[in-house]
Motif scaffolding. Sequence first.
Motif, PDB file in Angstrom:
ATOM      1  N   LEU A  73       0.845  -1.192   0.000  1.00  0.00           N
ATOM      2  CA  LEU A  73       0.000   0.000   0.000  1.00  0.00           C
ATOM      3  C   LEU A  73       0.886   1.250   0.000  1.00  0.00           C
ATOM      4  O   LEU A  73       2.011   1.222   0.515  1.00  0.00           O
ATOM      5  CB  LEU A  73      -0.889   0.004   1.238  1.00  0.00           C
ATOM      6  CG  LEU A  73      -1.887  -1.152   1.356  1.00  0.00           C
ATOM      7  CD1 LEU A  73      -2.610  -1.081   2.702  1.00  0.00           C
ATOM      8  CD2 LEU A  73      -2.886  -1.141   0.211  1.00  0.00           C
ATOM      9  N   PRO A  74       0.408   2.349  -0.589  1.00  0.00           N
ATOM     10  CA  PRO A  74       1.189   3.589  -0.543  1.00  0.00           C
ATOM     11  C   PRO A  74       1.508   3.937   0.904  1.00  0.00           C
ATOM     12  O   PRO A  74       0.605   4.068   1.739  1.00  0.00           O
ATOM     13  CB  PRO A  74       0.250   4.618  -1.188  1.00  0.00           C
ATOM     14  CG  PRO A  74      -0.617   3.811  -2.095  1.00  0.00           C
ATOM     15  CD  PRO A  74      -0.844   2.517  -1.360  1.00  0.00           C
ATOM     16  N   CYS A  75       2.780   4.073   1.225  1.00  0.00           N
ATOM     17  CA  CYS A  75       3.156   4.248   2.630  1.00  0.00           C
ATOM     18  C   CYS A  75       2.628   5.543   3.221  1.00  0.00           C
ATOM     19  O   CYS A  75       2.381   5.634   4.421  1.00  0.00           O
ATOM     20  CB  CYS A  75       4.672   4.164   2.791  1.00  0.00           C
ATOM     21  SG  CYS A  75       5.626   5.307   1.780  1.00  0.00           S
ATOM     22  N   GLU A  76       2.389   6.567   2.362  1.00  0.00           N
ATOM     23  CA  GLU A  76       1.846   7.819   2.877  1.00  0.00           C
ATOM     24  C   GLU A  76       0.450   7.621   3.472  1.00  0.00           C
ATOM     25  O   GLU A  76       0.083   8.271   4.442  1.00  0.00           O
ATOM     26  CB  GLU A  76       1.767   8.867   1.760  1.00  0.00           C
ATOM     27  CG  GLU A  76       3.112   9.231   1.144  1.00  0.00           C
ATOM     28  CD  GLU A  76       3.439   8.376  -0.059  1.00  0.00           C
ATOM     29  OE1 GLU A  76       4.351   8.763  -0.798  1.00  0.00           O
ATOM     30  OE2 GLU A  76       2.781   7.329  -0.250  1.00  0.00           O
ATOM     31  N   VAL A  77      -0.314   6.715   2.835  1.00  0.00           N
ATOM     32  CA  VAL A  77      -1.675   6.461   3.313  1.00  0.00           C
ATOM     33  C   VAL A  77      -1.658   5.860   4.710  1.00  0.00           C
ATOM     34  O   VAL A  77      -2.390   6.298   5.604  1.00  0.00           O
ATOM     35  CB  VAL A  77      -2.416   5.523   2.338  1.00  0.00           C
ATOM     36  CG1 VAL A  77      -3.770   5.123   2.910  1.00  0.00           C
ATOM     37  CG2 VAL A  77      -2.595   6.194   0.987  1.00  0.00           C
ATOM     38  N   MET A  78      -0.804   4.860   4.903  1.00  0.00           N
ATOM     39  CA  MET A  78      -0.731   4.236   6.216  1.00  0.00           C
ATOM     40  C   MET A  78      -0.170   5.189   7.264  1.00  0.00           C
ATOM     41  O   MET A  78      -0.594   5.181   8.428  1.00  0.00           O
ATOM     42  CB  MET A  78       0.095   2.955   6.149  1.00  0.00           C
ATOM     43  CG  MET A  78      -0.543   1.863   5.298  1.00  0.00           C
ATOM     44  SD  MET A  78       0.121   0.210   5.617  1.00  0.00           S
ATOM     45  CE  MET A  78      -0.513  -0.138   7.266  1.00  0.00           C
ATOM     46  N   LEU A  79       0.770   6.028   6.867  1.00  0.00           N
ATOM     47  CA  LEU A  79       1.319   7.004   7.811  1.00  0.00           C
ATOM     48  C   LEU A  79       0.257   8.013   8.246  1.00  0.00           C
ATOM     49  O   LEU A  79       0.241   8.459   9.401  1.00  0.00           O
ATOM     50  CB  LEU A  79       2.514   7.731   7.183  1.00  0.00           C
ATOM     51  CG  LEU A  79       3.845   6.974   7.256  1.00  0.00           C
ATOM     52  CD1 LEU A  79       4.864   7.590   6.314  1.00  0.00           C
ATOM     53  CD2 LEU A  79       4.373   6.972   8.691  1.00  0.00           C
ATOM     54  N   LYS A  80      -0.656   8.364   7.339  1.00  0.00           N
ATOM     55  CA  LYS A  80      -1.756   9.264   7.705  1.00  0.00           C
ATOM     56  C   LYS A  80      -2.665   8.602   8.742  1.00  0.00           C
ATOM     57  O   LYS A  80      -3.142   9.249   9.679  1.00  0.00           O
ATOM     58  CB  LYS A  80      -2.557   9.642   6.464  1.00  0.00           C
ATOM     59  CG  LYS A  80      -1.855  10.643   5.550  1.00  0.00           C
ATOM     60  CD  LYS A  80      -2.725  10.990   4.351  1.00  0.00           C
ATOM     61  CE  LYS A  80      -2.018  11.978   3.439  1.00  0.00           C
ATOM     62  NZ  LYS A  80      -2.854  12.298   2.239  1.00  0.00           N
ATOM     63  N   ASP A  81      -2.882   7.285   8.556  1.00  0.00           N
ATOM     64  CA  ASP A  81      -3.706   6.559   9.529  1.00  0.00           C
ATOM     65  C   ASP A  81      -3.043   6.555  10.900  1.00  0.00           C
ATOM     66  O   ASP A  81      -3.710   6.730  11.933  1.00  0.00           O
ATOM     67  CB  ASP A  81      -3.933   5.124   9.059  1.00  0.00           C
ATOM     68  CG  ASP A  81      -4.819   5.047   7.827  1.00  0.00           C
ATOM     69  OD1 ASP A  81      -5.548   6.019   7.556  1.00  0.00           O
ATOM     70  OD2 ASP A  81      -4.779   4.005   7.133  1.00  0.00           O
TER      71      ASP A  81
END
Length: 215
Positions: free
Chosen positions: A157-165
């Motif tokens: 998954l795009p790591c930015e997405v998980m970091l936002k979570d």
Amino acid sequence: MRNLMLSVALIAAPVAVFSGFYLMMAPAAAVQAATSAGPNLGDMSAFVTIINDVESISATGDFTAAEKRITDFESAWDEAAGTLRPINKAYWGNIDDAADAALSALRAKTPDASSVVGTLADLQIALADPSLQPTHAPKGVATVAGIATTDEIGRALPCEVMLKDVAAELASGKLAGDVLAQATDFQTKALERCNADDDARADGFSAQALALLAK
């Protein structure tokens, strides 16, 4: 793909040798790039234009300048991911994989001429027809600590997405001190790997942080 700028060195091979090889490869890429509207993903012409520039710059042997220009593609592609990826994850992933390969080739410590040309040509092909199947077999969804870290075809998954979570969970402010410290440490490691364009490991750290925060 990330916006992190990495320093790259020019290869020692003469520019004339590289240019000759490029000219042999370029026609096929140009033909593929002529179809700017990718199936089901919409108009890819803006991305094609950038990669055309990257190919032209690479043909001169100035890989530092080429890497700088492909970073414009990286930024635009990342910005559009939220719109394009949900349309067709597999098609988006085919282009994303090709882009990652081209970025890696140009950001190598000593870029290899044939690798640069080949990966850029592959990216043009993917932009022209993103419906081409990925070369690797589907792996299914992978998880770390019970948290999904890939999509259904096995891509990180795009790591930015998980970091936002992770950031959203940390912002809740209802965390015990020891949990907060551990989760923040995982967040720091995830950010470091995300900046290094290592989605898989970044997602793993983010998943561990989210698992802690869910307790």
